[in-house]
Design a protein around this motif. Sequence first.
Motif, PDB file in Angstrom:
ATOM      1  N   GLY A  32       0.823  -1.201   0.000  1.00  0.00           N
ATOM      2  CA  GLY A  32       0.000   0.000   0.000  1.00  0.00           C
ATOM      3  C   GLY A  32       0.856   1.249   0.000  1.00  0.00           C
ATOM      4  O   GLY A  32       1.736   1.404   0.849  1.00  0.00           O
ATOM      5  N   GLY A  33       0.603   2.139  -0.947  1.00  0.00           N
ATOM      6  CA  GLY A  33       1.296   3.414  -1.000  1.00  0.00           C
ATOM      7  C   GLY A  33       0.362   4.537  -0.601  1.00  0.00           C
ATOM      8  O   GLY A  33      -0.676   4.740  -1.240  1.00  0.00           O
ATOM      9  N   GLY A  34       0.665   5.277   0.471  1.00  0.00           N
ATOM     10  CA  GLY A  34      -0.198   6.368   0.914  1.00  0.00           C
ATOM     11  C   GLY A  34      -1.564   5.868   1.302  1.00  0.00           C
ATOM     12  O   GLY A  34      -1.719   4.894   2.053  1.00  0.00           O
ATOM     13  N   ILE A  35      -2.605   6.515   0.771  1.00  0.00           N
ATOM     14  CA  ILE A  35      -3.974   6.122   1.097  1.00  0.00           C
ATOM     15  C   ILE A  35      -4.331   4.770   0.483  1.00  0.00           C
ATOM     16  O   ILE A  35      -5.375   4.189   0.817  1.00  0.00           O
ATOM     17  N   GLY A  36      -3.452   4.223  -0.348  1.00  0.00           N
ATOM     18  CA  GLY A  36      -3.648   2.870  -0.866  1.00  0.00           C
ATOM     19  C   GLY A  36      -3.601   1.807   0.210  1.00  0.00           C
ATOM     20  O   GLY A  36      -3.861   0.630  -0.051  1.00  0.00           O
ATOM     21  N   ILE A  37      -3.316   2.195   1.448  1.00  0.00           N
ATOM     22  CA  ILE A  37      -3.325   1.263   2.566  1.00  0.00           C
ATOM     23  C   ILE A  37      -4.740   0.825   2.921  1.00  0.00           C
ATOM     24  O   ILE A  37      -4.939  -0.229   3.546  1.00  0.00           O
ATOM     25  N   THR A  38      -5.768   1.582   2.510  1.00  0.00           N
ATOM     26  CA  THR A  38      -7.127   1.291   2.989  1.00  0.00           C
ATOM     27  C   THR A  38      -7.638  -0.089   2.582  1.00  0.00           C
ATOM     28  O   THR A  38      -8.111  -0.834   3.456  1.00  0.00           O
ATOM     29  N   PRO A  39      -7.577  -0.504   1.308  1.00  0.00           N
ATOM     30  CA  PRO A  39      -8.047  -1.867   1.020  1.00  0.00           C
ATOM     31  C   PRO A  39      -7.146  -2.927   1.630  1.00  0.00           C
ATOM     32  O   PRO A  39      -7.592  -4.036   1.926  1.00  0.00           O
ATOM     33  N   MET A  40      -5.856  -2.580   1.831  1.00  0.00           N
ATOM     34  CA  MET A  40      -4.939  -3.539   2.466  1.00  0.00           C
ATOM     35  C   MET A  40      -5.338  -3.799   3.921  1.00  0.00           C
ATOM     36  O   MET A  40      -5.203  -4.913   4.427  1.00  0.00           O
ATOM     37  N   LEU A  41      -5.815  -2.763   4.610  1.00  0.00           N
ATOM     38  CA  LEU A  41      -6.291  -2.943   5.981  1.00  0.00           C
ATOM     39  C   LEU A  41      -7.472  -3.897   6.021  1.00  0.00           C
ATOM     40  O   LEU A  41      -7.583  -4.744   6.925  1.00  0.00           O
ATOM     41  N   SER A  42      -8.369  -3.765   5.061  1.00  0.00           N
ATOM     42  CA  SER A  42      -9.525  -4.657   4.991  1.00  0.00           C
ATOM     43  C   SER A  42      -9.077  -6.104   4.792  1.00  0.00           C
ATOM     44  O   SER A  42      -9.537  -7.023   5.486  1.00  0.00           O
ATOM     45  N   MET A  43      -8.146  -6.319   3.846  1.00  0.00           N
ATOM     46  CA  MET A  43      -7.643  -7.664   3.588  1.00  0.00           C
ATOM     47  C   MET A  43      -6.880  -8.211   4.790  1.00  0.00           C
ATOM     48  O   MET A  43      -7.064  -9.370   5.188  1.00  0.00           O
ATOM     49  N   LEU A  44      -6.018  -7.383   5.363  1.00  0.00           N
ATOM     50  CA  LEU A  44      -5.192  -7.819   6.494  1.00  0.00           C
ATOM     51  C   LEU A  44      -6.045  -8.203   7.692  1.00  0.00           C
ATOM     52  O   LEU A  44      -5.867  -9.284   8.280  1.00  0.00           O
ATOM     53  N   ASN A  45      -6.978  -7.332   8.080  1.00  0.00           N
ATOM     54  CA  ASN A  45      -7.814  -7.605   9.258  1.00  0.00           C
ATOM     55  C   ASN A  45      -8.619  -8.882   9.088  1.00  0.00           C
ATOM     56  O   ASN A  45      -8.799  -9.657  10.031  1.00  0.00           O
ATOM     57  N   TRP A  46      -9.128  -9.101   7.871  1.00  0.00           N
ATOM     58  CA  TRP A  46      -9.904 -10.323   7.624  1.00  0.00           C
ATOM     59  C   TRP A  46      -9.012 -11.556   7.666  1.00  0.00           C
ATOM     60  O   TRP A  46      -9.340 -12.569   8.288  1.00  0.00           O
ATOM     61  N   CYS A  47      -7.864 -11.461   7.003  1.00  0.00           N
ATOM     62  CA  CYS A  47      -6.996 -12.629   6.854  1.00  0.00           C
ATOM     63  C   CYS A  47      -6.454 -13.109   8.198  1.00  0.00           C
ATOM     64  O   CYS A  47      -6.393 -14.321   8.459  1.00  0.00           O
ATOM     65  N   LEU A  48      -6.058 -12.186   9.069  1.00  0.00           N
ATOM     66  CA  LEU A  48      -5.468 -12.594  10.346  1.00  0.00           C
ATOM     67  C   LEU A  48      -6.472 -13.305  11.251  1.00  0.00           C
ATOM     68  O   LEU A  48      -6.085 -14.099  12.105  1.00  0.00           O
ATOM     69  N   VAL A  49      -7.761 -13.035  11.049  1.00  0.00           N
ATOM     70  CA  VAL A  49      -8.796 -13.706  11.841  1.00  0.00           C
ATOM     71  C   VAL A  49      -9.217 -15.016  11.193  1.00  0.00           C
ATOM     72  O   VAL A  49      -9.364 -16.043  11.862  1.00  0.00           O
ATOM     73  N   ASN A  50      -9.388 -15.012   9.874  1.00  0.00           N
ATOM     74  CA  ASN A  50      -9.947 -16.163   9.183  1.00  0.00           C
ATOM     75  C   ASN A  50      -8.906 -17.122   8.614  1.00  0.00           C
ATOM     76  O   ASN A  50      -9.222 -18.283   8.346  1.00  0.00           O
ATOM     77  N   GLN A  51      -7.673 -16.645   8.404  1.00  0.00           N
ATOM     78  CA  GLN A  51      -6.595 -17.504   7.915  1.00  0.00           C
ATOM     79  C   GLN A  51      -5.336 -17.258   8.759  1.00  0.00           C
ATOM     80  O   GLN A  51      -4.312 -16.802   8.245  1.00  0.00           O
TER      81      GLN A  51
END
Length: 423
Positions: free
Chosen positions: A191-210
Amino acid sequence: MDSLSLLFWIVSGILLQLSIYLGIAYWRHWRDYHALPNQEDLDLTVGGDKARDVADSTVAARLGFRTFRVDKKVMEDACSSICSFLLVPEDGKPLPPFLPGQFLTFRLDLPAAKGGTEQIIRCYSLSDAPCPDSYRVSIKRVPPPFGTNVPPGRSSHYFHDYVTIGSLLQVRAPSGHFHIDSSDEPLVLIGGGIGITPMLSMLNWCLVNQPAREVWLFYGVRNGREVVMKSHLEALALSHTHFHLQVCFSAPQPNDIVGRDYHHQGRIDINLLRTQLPAKLSHFYICGPTPMLESLVPALEDWKVPDTHIHFEAFGPSSIKRRSARNSVTDPQNEAVTNAIFVNFSQSGKQLQWLPNADSLLELAESQGISVNSSCRAGSCGSCQTKILSGEVAYRQAPDYDPEPGTCLLCVCSPKTHLILDV
């Protein structure tokens, strides 16, 4: 019973079973098509479930806009340039599920220069894992370009200065083709700059579900004042052994200390990825400004990362093409001579020749003074959806907004044949 009668009864039995099977299949299809999506849990571990979630989200998106209330408003960085908005449905009904990485579409009524209001459409990535009763978006205030008279970003300015707790917003259901995969292969989020936003969605989901999946997050900003949700990211890195956080500062301030505030100085590039990542087949997800993608996508291809493992989304329109698309490009001059295609804009009465090196049908229309509603110019918001009266179009990449049958998104398509458009 003779052999002919026996054959008749066997064939009849087979036809009866086939009729019952087709009847059940049709009933299930009719039920699924007309049912509103109301599941509360998102499960990406099974391919069929993922496909059903995408279909449900598409159906919900076509239902139009829905009223949401702002429940929380939180500044996320030290320089107060990025603000998160927690949205809850005003009607209190369940929310359609979404896939981590997707976005919301907002219909905003902004003050117009000549008085009254003006309606615009804007899209913002969801910045948290799916939740059954709320959505979160994190929006960066877009300043005016340095040294110009161009005004600041209208929608981001409106969100930051006018949208408060209790404000009502018109929101369309989540959509978008940029979202996490369901495999167990290592995941590299960039994620570059505000490009972190969809990465946060993916990261938060993945750490709980995978939780056993190896995840790398490369997050690039200029300095420590621009880092969002720093404490949250550091806490995740400490509590999940399979999560590796790599923060990069391109212009650190004197009080930014390497090893404490960030891990690498400079921009995220292929050399950094090659030195940090293990030699494993990984899925790469990249979101950031166009120059970042123009550098990383070809470099990953040169690194022999399969095309199916490179996923990206840019800020606004992007001209980045995959290698397979670049290799298939023909000579525009020869193509124009041998396959001249004409586009007829029926309402304006103009007919124009299409040139293969043109960017999109939207730009062709605008070059001739033809007014077309548009917003994102990247196939995300659906503002430029136009009815096709005759002919076929092709998309340079799959749009995030799914156009209705018999229509096209002018901003991301070109004609395949002679074309008549209702505009």
